[in-house]
Design a protein around this motif. Structure first.
Motif, mmCIF file in Angstrom:
data_model
loop_
_atom_site.group_PDB
_atom_site.id
_atom_site.type_symbol
_atom_site.label_atom_id
_atom_site.label_comp_id
_atom_site.label_asym_id
_atom_site.label_seq_id
_atom_site.Cartn_x
_atom_site.Cartn_y
_atom_site.Cartn_z
ATOM 1 N N ASN A 121 0.833 -1.196 0.000
ATOM 2 C CA ASN A 121 0.000 0.000 0.000
ATOM 3 C C ASN A 121 0.870 1.250 0.000
ATOM 4 O OD1 ASN A 121 -2.271 1.711 0.283
ATOM 5 N ND2 ASN A 121 -1.839 1.827 2.472
ATOM 6 N N TYR A 122 1.968 1.229 0.752
ATOM 7 C CA TYR A 122 2.875 2.387 0.754
ATOM 8 C C TYR A 122 3.552 2.538 -0.599
ATOM 9 C CZ TYR A 122 2.144 3.761 5.486
ATOM 10 O OH TYR A 122 1.563 4.252 6.604
ATOM 11 N N LEU A 123 4.053 1.416 -1.143
ATOM 12 C CA LEU A 123 4.790 1.508 -2.408
ATOM 13 C C LEU A 123 3.885 1.965 -3.564
ATOM 14 C CD1 LEU A 123 7.034 -1.685 -2.176
ATOM 15 C CD2 LEU A 123 7.849 0.671 -2.325
ATOM 16 N N ALA A 124 2.642 1.520 -3.553
ATOM 17 C CA ALA A 124 1.773 1.846 -4.689
ATOM 18 C C ALA A 124 0.970 3.127 -4.472
ATOM 19 C CB ALA A 124 0.806 0.679 -4.941
ATOM 20 N N ASN A 125 0.678 3.461 -3.224
ATOM 21 C CA ASN A 125 -0.279 4.551 -2.967
ATOM 22 C C ASN A 125 0.267 5.779 -2.273
ATOM 23 O OD1 ASN A 125 -2.565 3.346 -3.980
ATOM 24 N ND2 ASN A 125 -2.913 2.187 -2.103
ATOM 25 N N GLN A 126 1.339 5.606 -1.498
ATOM 26 C CA GLN A 126 1.715 6.712 -0.619
ATOM 27 C C GLN A 126 2.953 7.472 -1.086
ATOM 28 O OE1 GLN A 126 -0.068 7.258 2.249
ATOM 29 N NE2 GLN A 126 -1.363 5.453 2.088
ATOM 30 N N ILE A 127 3.763 6.839 -1.941
ATOM 31 C CA ILE A 127 4.989 7.554 -2.344
ATOM 32 C C ILE A 127 5.179 7.528 -3.862
ATOM 33 C CG2 ILE A 127 6.281 7.257 -0.180
ATOM 34 C CD1 ILE A 127 7.770 4.902 -1.412
ATOM 35 N N ASP A 128 5.909 8.540 -4.324
ATOM 36 C CA ASP A 128 6.403 8.543 -5.704
ATOM 37 C C ASP A 128 7.913 8.382 -5.624
ATOM 38 O OD1 ASP A 128 4.003 9.025 -7.229
ATOM 39 O OD2 ASP A 128 3.958 10.993 -6.255
ATOM 40 N N TYR A 129 8.464 7.719 -6.609
ATOM 41 C CA TYR A 129 9.922 7.569 -6.654
ATOM 42 C C TYR A 129 10.337 7.244 -8.071
ATOM 43 C CZ TYR A 129 8.410 2.669 -6.167
ATOM 44 O OH TYR A 129 7.760 1.468 -6.315
ATOM 45 N N GLU A 130 11.639 7.376 -8.306
ATOM 46 C CA GLU A 130 12.158 7.023 -9.627
ATOM 47 C C GLU A 130 13.129 5.868 -9.490
ATOM 48 O OE1 GLU A 130 13.755 10.467 -11.564
ATOM 49 O OE2 GLU A 130 11.846 11.550 -11.363
ATOM 50 N N LEU A 131 13.391 5.218 -10.619
ATOM 51 C CA LEU A 131 14.384 4.132 -10.606
ATOM 52 C C LEU A 131 15.593 4.549 -11.430
ATOM 53 C CD1 LEU A 131 12.178 2.321 -9.389
ATOM 54 C CD2 LEU A 131 12.936 0.525 -10.928
ATOM 55 N N PRO A 132 16.747 4.786 -10.786
ATOM 56 C CA PRO A 132 17.939 5.051 -11.591
ATOM 57 C C PRO A 132 18.303 3.800 -12.384
ATOM 58 C CG PRO A 132 18.479 4.909 -9.242
ATOM 59 C CD PRO A 132 17.010 4.771 -9.350
ATOM 60 N N VAL A 133 19.179 3.979 -13.380
ATOM 61 C CA VAL A 133 19.597 2.819 -14.186
ATOM 62 C C VAL A 133 20.256 1.800 -13.254
ATOM 63 C CG1 VAL A 133 21.109 2.058 -16.062
ATOM 64 C CG2 VAL A 133 19.945 4.275 -16.186
ATOM 65 N N GLN A 134 19.879 0.558 -13.362
ATOM 66 C CA GLN A 134 20.407 -0.479 -12.462
ATOM 67 C C GLN A 134 20.103 -1.860 -13.053
ATOM 68 O OE1 GLN A 134 17.780 -0.846 -8.781
ATOM 69 N NE2 GLN A 134 16.844 0.938 -9.750
ATOM 70 N N ASP A 135 20.697 -2.884 -12.473
ATOM 71 C CA ASP A 135 20.487 -4.249 -12.949
ATOM 72 C C ASP A 135 19.377 -4.903 -12.126
ATOM 73 O OD1 ASP A 135 20.575 -6.836 -13.761
ATOM 74 O OD2 ASP A 135 22.711 -7.181 -13.331
ATOM 75 N N LEU A 136 18.200 -5.019 -12.715
ATOM 76 C CA LEU A 136 17.054 -5.581 -11.980
ATOM 77 C C LEU A 136 16.868 -7.075 -12.255
ATOM 78 C CD1 LEU A 136 14.410 -2.720 -12.396
ATOM 79 C CD2 LEU A 136 15.566 -3.409 -10.295
ATOM 80 N N SER A 137 17.849 -7.688 -12.926
ATOM 81 C CA SER A 137 17.678 -9.109 -13.262
ATOM 82 C C SER A 137 17.664 -9.967 -11.990
ATOM 83 C CB SER A 137 18.803 -9.571 -14.182
ATOM 84 O OG SER A 137 20.030 -9.462 -13.493
ATOM 85 N N ILE A 138 16.968 -11.078 -12.072
ATOM 86 C CA ILE A 138 16.859 -11.982 -10.919
ATOM 87 C C ILE A 138 17.540 -13.297 -11.300
ATOM 88 C CG2 ILE A 138 15.218 -13.262 -9.470
ATOM 89 C CD1 ILE A 138 13.257 -10.853 -10.030
ATOM 90 N N ASN A 139 18.634 -13.602 -10.612
ATOM 91 C CA ASN A 139 19.468 -14.744 -10.971
ATOM 92 C C ASN A 139 18.921 -16.019 -10.307
ATOM 93 O OD1 ASN A 139 21.465 -16.613 -11.258
ATOM 94 N ND2 ASN A 139 23.088 -15.390 -10.293
#
Ligand code: HEM
Length: 422
Positions: A382-400
């Motif tokens: 609920n916090y991540l989807a409703n309460q805050i805004d944020y950006e994602l800098p370039v990064q490696d989001l792959s899941i090994n």
């Protein structure tokens, strides 16, 4: 047909496969099931013969307490990092039920509400802090947050200057169990330090120097009487209290996977924002299904028996493929698609959706903290989807998938956090 006919279990030919497990990780069992076209095969792991199984029918038999037991089922390396020794995970029969009852007594509706309230409080504090820095590593921050939450909820005193180290140790105990070398040694060190810390607290409770509230895990475990009327040995009490703190901190993994899912599927953000129906619950269930956390669970054959004409010999170690079952096309339509709506009309079963173990929670080894996990995830999402805004800098989001346990490689970095205007 001859009712006594025995059919050999398909063999994963070759010598010891522990190195293959390390390199194939979450896919180790699935790869062989696909190759051998079977739900069951025999291999060599941890210097012994091991039977690996997958599927709903396999889960039903695996959770039959008459056929399987947990005594000596956990490899030492897992006990030295993840679980500790002589805790509830390795008990059977009356001893297990008695100890499990103690764990379940900590999970009342009121106590679940308490942990949700603590979770919300910590998110509020974190948002204020995150707005003052350029970027944060979400996994590390959420681990610390959950360390504060778990200690407050469990009645364990924790100074603010200890939080980083304790959170790191509780995380490393989980991170180290599927590894060899430095990651494993760090996990062992973390367990040693953590057990020492909690043993001292148990001693202080018993001496009357420290009095946590009666409803907390610290109080309940310190004063828990075994079937013989004795208190738990101090070290076992510490192992069990860590069986509360450590997995609460581990919910950070699912929360970060939740952030990953929001990023990959922005189409669901709006649905979560409008709090449509039961959508948050469905989203959380799909995170637990789709993302890799528990690879498999293990038990030993209690007595010789035959299943589907396959012989199961006493004391053989058997692994049930949890990750594979979460991606089994016989259970889930398009299993490799992230689709929370699949839980819309999903009928609850004890053996088909088992990300935290299956079967009966009170009589078997199913996770004691499943509802707690779901509640904390829902509040956090609920916090991540409703309460805050944020950006994602370039990064490696792959899941090994060859790393057990795994995470997005970058541990999920967010920047420019701000509280969303209402
Ligand atoms: C973070 C997410 C979690 C995951 C993925 C997870 C997963 C599991 C799994 C796979 C098992 C073993 C099931 C089996 O052997 O059949 C288990 C057992 C257990 N879990 Fe969790 N768990 C989580 C969170 C929690 C939480 C939050 C708590 C407590 C606050 C908890 C407490 C326990 C206990 C005490 C057991 C042992 C139960 C027994 O042996 O009877 N877990 N968990």
């Amino acid at each position: 047909m001859d009712g006594n006919l025995k059919v050999q279990i398909p063999q994963d030919e070759g010598l010891e496969k522990s190195l293959s497990l390390l390199s194939e990780g979450y896919l180790f069992i699935q790869n062989r099931c696909k190759r051998l076209q079977t739900d069951i095969f025999q291999t060599r792991l941890f210097a012994q013969n091991v039977i690996c199984m997958t599927g709903k029918e396999a889960a039903e038999i695996f959770y039959d307490n008459d056929k399987f037991e947990r005594k000596r089922a956990l490899p030492k390396r897992v006990q030295k990092t993840l679980t500790g020794e002589k805790g509830v995970q390795g008990l059977d029969g009356h001893e297990h039920q008695h100890r499990k009852h103690m764990f379940m007594s900590l999970m009342s509706d009121e106590r679940l509400k308490d942990i949700v309230d603590l979770t919300k409080k910590q998110w509020e504090i974190a948002i204020v802090k995150w707005q003052t820095v350029d970027q944060v590593v979400l996994f590390d921050e959420v681990q610390e947050m959950l360390c504060r939450i778990s200690c407050q909820w469990a009645g364990v005193p924790l100074r603010e200057d200890e939080v980083k180290q304790r959170a790191d140790d509780l995380g490393k105990m989980v991170d180290g169990f599927g590894a060899v070398g430095p990651r494993h040694w760090q996990g062992k060190g973390a367990r040693k330090r953590s057990e020492q810390w909690i043993e001292e607290i148990v001693e202080k409770i018993r001496s009357g120097e420290f009095n946590p509230p009666k409803e907390t895990a610290a109080y309940t475990i310190a004063w828990h009487q075994e079937l013989n009327g004795q208190l738990l040995e101090t070290n076992i009490a510490a192992v069990e209290l860590l069986n509360i703190l450590r997995p609460i901190v581990a919910i950070a993994t699912y929360i970060v996977f939740g952030a990953h899912a929001l990023h990959e599927h922005p189409e669901y953000v709006e649905k979560l924002q409008h709090g449509e129906g039961q959508f948050v619950q469905q989203f959380v269930q799909e995170i637990r299904r789709f993302y890799p956390f528990t690879p498999f669970v293990g038990a030993r054959v209690r007595h010789d028996f035959t299943w589907k004409q396959h012989p199961f010999n006493r004391e053989t170690l058997v692994l049930l493929d949890i990750y594979g079952m979460n991606h089994d096309p016989r259970i889930w339509e398009q299993p490799d698609v992230f689709n929370p709506e699949r839980f819309n009309d999903w009928k609850r079963g004890n053996f088909d959706f088992i990300p935290q173990g299956g079967g009966d929670r009170d009589r078997g080894h199913r996770c004691a903290g499943e509802w707690l996990t779901i509640n904390v995830m829902e509040a956090s999402l609920n916090y991540l989807a409703n309460q805050i805004d944020y950006e994602l800098p370039v990064q490696d989001l792959s899941i090994n998938l060859s790393r057990i346990p795994t995470l997005p490689t970058s541990r999920f970095v967010i920047s420019k956090v701000s509280r969303r205007a209402r």
